[in-house]
Design a protein around this motif. Structure first.
Motif, PDB file in Angstrom:
ATOM      1  N   VAL A  47     -27.671  37.803  35.722  1.00 11.64           N
ATOM      2  CA  VAL A  47     -27.328  37.117  37.398  1.00 11.64           C
ATOM      3  C   VAL A  47     -27.424  35.701  37.122  1.00 11.64           C
ATOM      4  N   ILE A  48     -26.575  34.693  37.579  1.00 13.56           N
ATOM      5  CA  ILE A  48     -26.466  33.620  37.499  1.00 13.56           C
ATOM      6  C   ILE A  48     -26.719  33.463  39.306  1.00 13.56           C
ATOM      7  N   CYS A  49     -27.883  32.948  39.433  1.00 15.45           N
ATOM      8  CA  CYS A  49     -28.354  32.024  41.042  1.00 15.45           C
ATOM      9  C   CYS A  49     -27.463  30.829  41.345  1.00 15.45           C
ATOM     10  N   VAL A  50     -26.166  30.828  42.077  1.00 15.04           N
ATOM     11  CA  VAL A  50     -26.225  29.393  42.521  1.00 15.04           C
ATOM     12  C   VAL A  50     -26.541  29.071  44.216  1.00 15.04           C
ATOM     13  N   ASP A  51     -27.769  28.295  44.202  1.00 19.40           N
ATOM     14  CA  ASP A  51     -27.794  27.850  45.708  1.00 19.40           C
ATOM     15  C   ASP A  51     -28.799  25.826  45.838  1.00 19.40           C
ATOM     16  N   ASN A  52     -28.463  25.843  46.878  1.00 22.92           N
ATOM     17  CA  ASN A  52     -28.179  24.651  46.884  1.00 22.92           C
ATOM     18  C   ASN A  52     -30.017  24.198  48.041  1.00 22.92           C
ATOM     19  N   LEU A  53     -30.036  25.080  48.064  1.00 18.22           N
ATOM     20  CA  LEU A  53     -31.909  25.091  48.540  1.00 18.22           C
ATOM     21  C   LEU A  53     -31.583  24.814  49.828  1.00 18.22           C
ATOM     22  N   GLU A  54     -30.836  24.595  50.830  1.00 16.27           N
ATOM     23  CA  GLU A  54     -31.171  24.299  52.135  1.00 16.27           C
ATOM     24  C   GLU A  54     -32.142  25.199  53.033  1.00 16.27           C
ATOM     25  N   THR A  55     -31.827  26.428  52.934  1.00 18.20           N
ATOM     26  CA  THR A  55     -32.213  27.434  53.570  1.00 18.20           C
ATOM     27  C   THR A  55     -33.015  28.030  53.035  1.00 18.20           C
ATOM     28  N   GLY A  56     -32.559  29.010  51.206  1.00 13.10           N
ATOM     29  CA  GLY A  56     -33.043  29.060  50.211  1.00 13.10           C
ATOM     30  C   GLY A  56     -34.299  28.576  49.534  1.00 13.10           C
ATOM     31  N   ARG A  57     -35.285  29.730  49.256  1.00  6.52           N
ATOM     32  CA  ARG A  57     -36.815  28.820  48.718  1.00  6.52           C
ATOM     33  C   ARG A  57     -36.751  29.383  47.064  1.00  6.52           C
ATOM     34  N   GLN A  58     -37.436  28.447  46.257  1.00  8.81           N
ATOM     35  CA  GLN A  58     -37.633  28.195  45.390  1.00  8.81           C
ATOM     36  C   GLN A  58     -38.608  29.932  44.601  1.00  8.81           C
ATOM     37  N   GLU A  59     -39.887  29.608  46.118  1.00 11.67           N
ATOM     38  CA  GLU A  59     -40.523  30.566  45.513  1.00 11.67           C
ATOM     39  C   GLU A  59     -40.123  31.603  45.614  1.00 11.67           C
ATOM     40  N   ASN A  60     -38.898  32.098  46.170  1.00 17.83           N
ATOM     41  CA  ASN A  60     -38.012  33.477  46.491  1.00 17.83           C
ATOM     42  C   ASN A  60     -37.615  34.022  44.950  1.00 17.83           C
ATOM     43  N   ILE A  61     -37.315  33.041  43.624  1.00 20.86           N
ATOM     44  CA  ILE A  61     -36.806  33.079  42.953  1.00 20.86           C
ATOM     45  C   ILE A  61     -37.654  32.949  41.557  1.00 20.86           C
ATOM     46  N   ALA A  62     -38.999  32.391  42.269  1.00 20.50           N
ATOM     47  CA  ALA A  62     -40.139  31.966  40.743  1.00 20.50           C
ATOM     48  C   ALA A  62     -40.582  33.476  39.740  1.00 20.50           C
ATOM     49  N   GLY A  63     -40.345  34.695  40.311  1.00 22.54           N
ATOM     50  CA  GLY A  63     -40.533  35.414  39.572  1.00 22.54           C
ATOM     51  C   GLY A  63     -39.391  36.020  38.444  1.00 22.54           C
ATOM     52  N   LEU A  64     -38.363  34.976  38.675  1.00 19.65           N
ATOM     53  CA  LEU A  64     -37.264  35.679  37.976  1.00 19.65           C
ATOM     54  C   LEU A  64     -36.782  34.197  36.690  1.00 19.65           C
ATOM     55  N   LEU A  65     -37.079  33.357  37.057  1.00 21.65           N
ATOM     56  CA  LEU A  65     -36.957  32.186  36.986  1.00 21.65           C
ATOM     57  C   LEU A  65     -37.075  32.099  35.263  1.00 21.65           C
ATOM     58  N   GLU A  66     -38.228  33.073  34.096  1.00 30.22           N
ATOM     59  CA  GLU A  66     -38.485  32.763  33.082  1.00 30.22           C
ATOM     60  C   GLU A  66     -37.760  33.987  32.299  1.00 30.22           C
ATOM     61  N   HIS A  67     -36.996  35.118  33.322  1.00 30.06           N
ATOM     62  CA  HIS A  67     -36.317  36.145  32.392  1.00 30.06           C
ATOM     63  C   HIS A  67     -34.899  35.669  32.083  1.00 30.06           C
ATOM     64  N   PRO A  68     -35.030  36.636  30.722  1.00 27.22           N
ATOM     65  CA  PRO A  68     -33.836  36.320  29.749  1.00 27.22           C
ATOM     66  C   PRO A  68     -32.470  36.014  30.561  1.00 27.22           C
ATOM     67  N   ASN A  69     -31.606  36.908  31.348  1.00 25.27           N
ATOM     68  CA  ASN A  69     -31.383  37.479  32.127  1.00 25.27           C
ATOM     69  C   ASN A  69     -30.438  36.723  33.784  1.00 25.27           C
ATOM     70  N   PHE A  70     -31.468  36.237  33.705  1.00 25.54           N
ATOM     71  CA  PHE A  70     -31.372  35.267  34.900  1.00 25.54           C
ATOM     72  C   PHE A  70     -31.368  33.555  34.604  1.00 25.54           C
ATOM     73  N   ALA A  71     -29.663  33.196  35.293  1.00 31.55           N
ATOM     74  CA  ALA A  71     -30.178  31.688  35.613  1.00 31.55           C
ATOM     75  C   ALA A  71     -29.855  31.093  36.780  1.00 31.55           C
ATOM     76  N   PHE A  72     -30.911  29.745  37.202  1.00 32.60           N
ATOM     77  CA  PHE A  72     -30.708  29.011  38.806  1.00 32.60           C
ATOM     78  C   PHE A  72     -30.267  27.406  37.970  1.00 32.60           C
ATOM     79  N   PHE A  73     -29.030  27.264  39.297  1.00 38.20           N
ATOM     80  CA  PHE A  73     -28.205  26.211  39.279  1.00 38.20           C
ATOM     81  C   PHE A  73     -28.780  25.420  40.803  1.00 38.20           C
ATOM     82  N   LEU A  74     -29.067  24.143  40.757  1.00 39.13           N
ATOM     83  CA  LEU A  74     -29.043  23.561  41.840  1.00 39.13           C
ATOM     84  C   LEU A  74     -28.028  23.094  42.486  1.00 39.13           C
ATOM     85  N   HIS A  75     -26.976  23.783  43.275  1.00 36.27           N
ATOM     86  CA  HIS A  75     -25.396  23.567  43.718  1.00 36.27           C
ATOM     87  C   HIS A  75     -25.463  23.655  44.745  1.00 36.27           C
TER      88      HIS A  75
END
Length: 345
Positions: A47-75
């Motif tokens: 999963v590649i998560c793309v979000d500008n965090l305008e209404t999304g919340r980083q705490e929603n994906i906190a449990g995924l950030l260290e997962h090897p199959n997950f990438a987050f991009f602030l965009h």
């Protein structure tokens, strides 16, 4: 153009996984997007998560950030971007969904639906990816028929306070349709009705989150109008099932690229919802009535016969059952925020 390199060390592992798919979720830190990311990761997708965090919340994906199959991009998807390597699926779940949030910056809301939609469609065309647009029941406006089927063209005010969202989503549907017809992009369009569950923002501004937070904080529940207007509420697990079924169903049983309603046809008045929330939270607060906002729909109920016919999908979780884990989530989320506030003070 921004370049998001998902193959930098530490982002995505190369181990085998269930479907051999890499999935982009635009708006992946939002309520539906973060739940979708967790679901797809659990099933073995990247999963590649793309979000500008305008209404999304980083705490929603906190449990995924260290997962090897997950990438987050602030965009922000209204700005073009590119992805290296293959992409198989794109879920466009970006755009504020609650009136207080999408009305903060109506121009940006409209651009997210239209310009952001164009950017993702062009990426899908480049990658040969299948792409799903999260449209909305708001395309029906304040309907004069109920339940609303996909053939109903809606009753939308193009210059009202909700039009930046409603018309942006309608415009995005047109873009997805034309990119499929003219350029052969493999598109799906989901018209999502009211959805609720864990990972909703306590400050979301929609009725279920408002009622639960108000009940737990000792405030009167706020009802706009007389409370006789209706909504239909779909639990997040059912919605994810529907979105994934729409994404993965092949174009063999009907025109799958046309819009499909996804929602729970169980219809409740807002007054009935208030009574249920008070009962399940065990709180004793009153109800405060206010004027109905302009263009607020009087009825909202999906006709999901097309989803049943094409996808074999129907929601399974009734409102009371889904409210249980939702209420517990908000109880714990409010406690967490109280602890953070004490630490700051």
């Amino acid at each position: 153009m921004s370049r998001l390199n998902v193959y930098e060390p530490g982002f995505l592992s190369q181990r085998p996984y269930r479907s051999g798919r890499t999935v982009i979720i635009a708006g992946g830190a939002g309520f539906i997007g973060s739940n979708m990311g967790a679901r797809l990761i659990s099933e073995g997708d990247r999963v590649i998560c793309v979000d500008n965090l305008e209404t999304g919340r980083q705490e929603n994906i906190a449990g995924l950030l260290e997962h090897p199959n997950f990438a987050f991009f602030l965009h922000d998807i209204i700005d073009p971007f590119s992805i290296e390597g293959p992409v198989d699926r794109i879920y466009n779940l970006a755009c504020p969904g609650s009136p207080p949030k999408y009305q903060r910056d109506p121009l940006h809301t409209f651009k997210t639906s239209v310009i952001g939609g164009i950017n993702l469609l062009e990426l899908a065309e480049e990658k040969g990816a299948r792409i799903l647009q999260s449209s909305t029941s708001e395309v029906y406006g304040d309907p004069d028929v109920s339940p609303q089927s996909e053939t109903y063209r809606g009753l939308v005010n193009t210059v009202g306070p909700r039009s930046c969202y409603d018309e942006g989503k309608r415009g995005a549907e047109t873009l997805f349709h034309e990119m499929h017809e003219r350029e052969g992009v493999d598109t799906r369009i989901a018209r999502i009705f009211n959805t609720y569950g864990p990972k909703m923002d306590p400050e979301d501004g929609r009725v279920i989150s408002n009622f639960i937070v108000q009940a737990f904080t000792g405030q009167n529940l706020t009802i706009y109008g007389d409370g006789h207007q209706t909504r239909s509420f779909c639990f997040i697990d059912d919605m994810l099932d529907g979105l994934i079924a729409l994404m993965e169903t092949e174009n063999s049983f009907g025109k799958i690229d046309d819009p499909v309603n996804l929602g729970n046809p169980g219809e409740f008045t807002i007054a009935e919802l208030a009574d249920i929330v008070l009962e399940l939270t065990g709180t004793d607060v009153g109800i405060s009535y206010h004027d109905l906002p302009q263009d607020d729909p009087r009825r909202r109920c999906p006709d999901i016969s097309r989803a049943g016919r094409l996808l074999g999908w129907a929601p399974k979780i009734p409102l009371r059952e889904g409210l249980g884990p939702t209420i517990e989530y908000f109880r714990e989320e409010l406690k967490r925020k109280q602890r953070l506030n004490r630490q700051v003070s």
